[in-house]
Motif scaffolding. Structure first.
Motif, PDB file in Angstrom:
ATOM      1  N   ALA A   8      -9.900   0.080  -8.482  1.00  0.00           N
ATOM      2  CA  ALA A   8      -8.765   0.757  -9.124  1.00  0.00           C
ATOM      3  C   ALA A   8      -7.638   0.930  -8.112  1.00  0.00           C
ATOM      4  N   LEU A   9      -7.991   1.444  -6.935  1.00  0.00           N
ATOM      5  CA  LEU A   9      -6.980   1.672  -5.892  1.00  0.00           C
ATOM      6  C   LEU A   9      -6.259   0.373  -5.530  1.00  0.00           C
ATOM      7  N   GLU A  10      -7.045  -0.690  -5.331  1.00  0.00           N
ATOM      8  CA  GLU A  10      -6.452  -1.975  -4.938  1.00  0.00           C
ATOM      9  C   GLU A  10      -5.553  -2.539  -6.040  1.00  0.00           C
ATOM     10  N   ASN A  11      -5.969  -2.364  -7.306  1.00  0.00           N
ATOM     11  CA  ASN A  11      -5.146  -2.856  -8.411  1.00  0.00           C
ATOM     12  C   ASN A  11      -3.760  -2.199  -8.416  1.00  0.00           C
ATOM     13  N   ILE A  12      -3.688  -0.960  -7.940  1.00  0.00           N
ATOM     14  CA  ILE A  12      -2.401  -0.254  -7.925  1.00  0.00           C
ATOM     15  C   ILE A  12      -1.637  -0.545  -6.628  1.00  0.00           C
ATOM     16  N   ALA A  13      -2.379  -0.813  -5.568  1.00  0.00           N
ATOM     17  CA  ALA A  13      -1.726  -1.113  -4.282  1.00  0.00           C
ATOM     18  C   ALA A  13      -1.127  -2.527  -4.265  1.00  0.00           C
ATOM     19  N   LEU A  14      -1.812  -3.482  -4.940  1.00  0.00           N
ATOM     20  CA  LEU A  14      -1.396  -4.892  -4.838  1.00  0.00           C
ATOM     21  C   LEU A  14       0.055  -5.169  -5.224  1.00  0.00           C
ATOM     22  N   PRO A  15       0.538  -4.649  -6.373  1.00  0.00           N
ATOM     23  CA  PRO A  15       1.940  -4.936  -6.696  1.00  0.00           C
ATOM     24  C   PRO A  15       2.915  -4.378  -5.656  1.00  0.00           C
ATOM     25  N   GLN A  16       2.500  -3.319  -4.974  1.00  0.00           N
ATOM     26  CA  GLN A  16       3.363  -2.758  -3.931  1.00  0.00           C
ATOM     27  C   GLN A  16       3.373  -3.665  -2.703  1.00  0.00           C
ATOM     28  N   LEU A  17       2.188  -4.200  -2.339  1.00  0.00           N
ATOM     29  CA  LEU A  17       2.117  -5.125  -1.199  1.00  0.00           C
ATOM     30  C   LEU A  17       2.992  -6.342  -1.481  1.00  0.00           C
ATOM     31  N   ALA A  18       2.934  -6.822  -2.748  1.00  0.00           N
ATOM     32  CA  ALA A  18       3.754  -7.979  -3.136  1.00  0.00           C
ATOM     33  C   ALA A  18       5.234  -7.648  -3.035  1.00  0.00           C
ATOM     34  N   ASN A  19       5.539  -6.362  -3.093  1.00  0.00           N
ATOM     35  CA  ASN A  19       6.928  -5.907  -3.050  1.00  0.00           C
ATOM     36  C   ASN A  19       7.340  -5.520  -1.624  1.00  0.00           C
ATOM     37  N   GLY A  20       6.464  -5.773  -0.649  1.00  0.00           N
ATOM     38  CA  GLY A  20       6.811  -5.539   0.743  1.00  0.00           C
ATOM     39  C   GLY A  20       6.461  -4.170   1.301  1.00  0.00           C
ATOM     40  N   VAL A  21       5.704  -3.369   0.529  1.00  0.00           N
ATOM     41  CA  VAL A  21       5.306  -2.044   1.012  1.00  0.00           C
ATOM     42  C   VAL A  21       4.114  -2.212   1.968  1.00  0.00           C
ATOM     43  N   ALA A  22       4.084  -1.410   3.032  1.00  0.00           N
ATOM     44  CA  ALA A  22       2.977  -1.482   3.984  1.00  0.00           C
ATOM     45  C   ALA A  22       1.694  -0.960   3.343  1.00  0.00           C
ATOM     46  N   ARG A  23       0.558  -1.481   3.816  1.00  0.00           N
ATOM     47  CA  ARG A  23      -0.724  -1.198   3.184  1.00  0.00           C
ATOM     48  C   ARG A  23      -1.040   0.302   3.088  1.00  0.00           C
ATOM     49  N   LYS A  24      -0.856   1.022   4.176  1.00  0.00           N
ATOM     50  CA  LYS A  24      -1.200   2.453   4.164  1.00  0.00           C
ATOM     51  C   LYS A  24      -0.369   3.207   3.142  1.00  0.00           C
ATOM     52  N   ALA A  25       0.915   2.910   3.111  1.00  0.00           N
ATOM     53  CA  ALA A  25       1.823   3.585   2.180  1.00  0.00           C
ATOM     54  C   ALA A  25       1.466   3.221   0.743  1.00  0.00           C
ATOM     55  N   ALA A  26       1.121   1.950   0.523  1.00  0.00           N
ATOM     56  CA  ALA A  26       0.770   1.505  -0.832  1.00  0.00           C
ATOM     57  C   ALA A  26      -0.493   2.210  -1.306  1.00  0.00           C
ATOM     58  N   GLU A  27      -1.473   2.341  -0.423  1.00  0.00           N
ATOM     59  CA  GLU A  27      -2.725   2.991  -0.803  1.00  0.00           C
ATOM     60  C   GLU A  27      -2.517   4.483  -1.030  1.00  0.00           C
ATOM     61  N   ALA A  28      -1.653   5.085  -0.222  1.00  0.00           N
ATOM     62  CA  ALA A  28      -1.375   6.518  -0.400  1.00  0.00           C
ATOM     63  C   ALA A  28      -0.700   6.757  -1.751  1.00  0.00           C
ATOM     64  N   ARG A  29       0.233   5.895  -2.093  1.00  0.00           N
ATOM     65  CA  ARG A  29       0.905   6.052  -3.388  1.00  0.00           C
ATOM     66  C   ARG A  29      -0.087   5.819  -4.534  1.00  0.00           C
TER      67      ARG A  29
END
Ligand code: ADP
Ligand code: ADP
Length: 223
Positions: free
Chosen positions: A103-124
């Motif tokens: 679940a977490l990764e599914n929400i983080a992935l579009p952010q990574l694709a958008n250039g967000v850093a991994r830690k920030a994407a996972e926190a969001r």
């Protein structure tokens, strides 16, 4: 200050062939910042077509689409894709989560694709999961989640990149009535907290009544 403006949208399929079907015949709609609008119409009336045009997944035959006052008609394919990724979040009846990711990764992935850093994407992603009440499920893959939980994750993914506009096609149509009611409540809380604008297609008049305004698609026009 409209987040979405549709002006006199016309759209048909198989134009000029015997199988031609004209779906939209001058549909116009404007959605203000923070406004949540229900789109109600019988199946086949053109709700998905309208949502796809609003979200830049499809182009109208004529008429104008504006996001926050900006004309989307003349954009290159690349600029359209960027506008779609930045402006719009989509939710469908079925979750379309990636089965091999949590679940977490599914929400983080579009952010990574958008250039967000991994830690920030996972926190969001964690923050969004907490807001829809399923933080303890963050490490589970979709198959291990209930239908309502899967759809909550899909809401979080749609909001992951902070869109201004949420477009939803029967977002709880796949759930039983009691779950649908709860999950819809979670969606509305999330939309209200983030000040999002939304256009939500639904057959469910009880859910529609909880939105700011109800519009209908009738004979290819918004009434
Ligand atoms: P709704 O979401 O309200 O059920 P749709 O927008 O999916 O309506 O479809 C509206 C009409 O357009 C229907 O008659 C449907 O069969 C037709 N339609 C939708 N997509 C296509 C397509 N790609 N090719 C041909 N006809 C289509
Ligand atoms: P692309 O792969 O063209 O760059 P994105 O990944 O930016 O598209 O897609 C943005 C959103 O639109 C995602 O939620 C994606 O699932 C959805 N989407 C993309 N193409 C379609 C399509 N043809 N029909 C329905 N949804 C789509």
């Amino acid at each position: 200050d409209a987040v979405l403006t549709l002006e006199a949208i016309e759209k048909g399929y198989n134009r000029g062939k015997p199988s031609e079907v004209i779906v939209l015949r001058g549909a116009s709609l404007s959605i203000a910042r923070g406004e949540v609008v229900a789109l109600v119409a019988p199946s086949g009336a053109g709700k998905s077509t309208l949502l796809h045009i609003a979200g830049l997944l499809d182009t109208p035959d004529s008429g104008r689409v504006l996001h926050s006052g900006r004309e989307m008609g003349g954009l290159s394919d690349r600029a359209r894709t960027e506008a779609r990724r930045g402006d719009v979040g989509f939710i469908y009846q079925f979750h379309h989560l990636l089965p091999e990711f949590t679940a977490l990764e599914n929400i983080a992935l579009p952010q990574l694709a958008n250039g967000v850093a991994r830690k920030a994407a996972e926190a969001r992603a964690m923050d969004l999961l907490a807001r829809v009440g399923i933080a303890p499920r963050a490490g589970h893959r979709p198959a291990a989640l209930s239908g309502g939980e899967q759809q909550r994750v899909a809401f979080c993914r749609a909001l992951a990149n902070g869109p201004r506009l949420l477009l939803a096609d029967e977002p709880t149509g796949n759930l039983d009535p009691a779950t649908s009611d709860q999950v819809f409540g979670a969606l509305m809380d999330l939309v209200r907290e983030t000040g999002l604008s939304a256009l939500i297609a639904t057959h469910n008049l009880d859910l529609a009544a909880r939105m700011d305004r109800i519009v209908r698609l009738d004979q290819g026009r918004i009434v």
